[in-house]
Design an enzyme around this catalytic site. Sequence first.
Site, short mmCIF file in Angstrom:
data_model
loop_
_atom_site.label_atom_id
_atom_site.label_comp_id
_atom_site.label_asym_id
_atom_site.label_seq_id
_atom_site.Cartn_x
_atom_site.Cartn_y
_atom_site.Cartn_z
N HIS A 1 -8.18 -5.43 -0.35
CA HIS A 1 -6.88 -4.59 -0.01
C HIS A 1 -6.21 -5.13 1.19
CE1 HIS A 1 -3.72 -1.62 -0.43
NE2 HIS A 1 -4.03 -1.23 0.65
N SER B 1 0.84 -1.12 0.04
CA SER B 1 0.23 0.14 -0.03
C SER B 1 1.11 1.29 0.16
CB SER B 1 -0.89 -0.01 1.11
OG SER B 1 -2.12 0.75 1.21
N ASP C 1 -9.36 -4.11 -5.88
CA ASP C 1 -8.93 -3.53 -4.67
C ASP C 1 -8.84 -1.97 -5.03
OD1 ASP C 1 -7.08 -2.07 -2.91
OD2 ASP C 1 -5.25 -3.74 -3.22
#
Length: 213
Positions: A195, A114, A182
């Site tokens: 995610h 991320s 996602d």
Amino acid sequence: MRIRLCLAALSLAGGAGLATLSAPTAAAATCTDIDVVAARGTFEPGTLGTVVGDPVYAALQKKLTGKSLSSYKVDYPADLSLTSAAQGNLNLVSHVMSQASTCPNQRFILVGYSQGANVVDNSIGISSAGALVGSPIVATIPAALAPRVTAVLLFGNPIRAQGKSVTGTYQSRTIDFCAKGDPVCVNGGDDVLAHLGYSADADAAATFAAGRV
């Protein structure tokens, strides 16, 4: 709690207005064969990160049984501030340079999840400016050290929502996981839970890295 934090991250488009930053001091680890450098996601708990860093490191320990491993948690806020990813970028590069000098035979596996993927992207010369919780590049791993980065493992990489990916020097050494739907890495994605499921890819990521060590 993770869902709330992920939704908070989705509300921010980072990148502009960076302040002047100084690189944090990177602590040196022992001279193992391979140093696994992990940048966690936004507000992600855990030693290296519960969603990605910790399970990936555990999988690497199983796959690389003939090698000694150490790990380094990139020292950065991993929050929603505009300078967060840039601070991680500086710290990751500082750590790799310090380790490379202290341990001339050590190699590196870079792991980013991320916002941490933005940190890794920037550190290998792929700008995350304009991506979710991204930033312009403020430091890059020197070209002379690039051959010592054996693998780059990315998960939920925000630049993919911009239609970007890792190209150039590190392309063949990079695996970039992006789950269907996602919203962090898929433009228009609407499955927030996607995610949070990248621990399922830890074994595949470790297998990829082991093939390049």
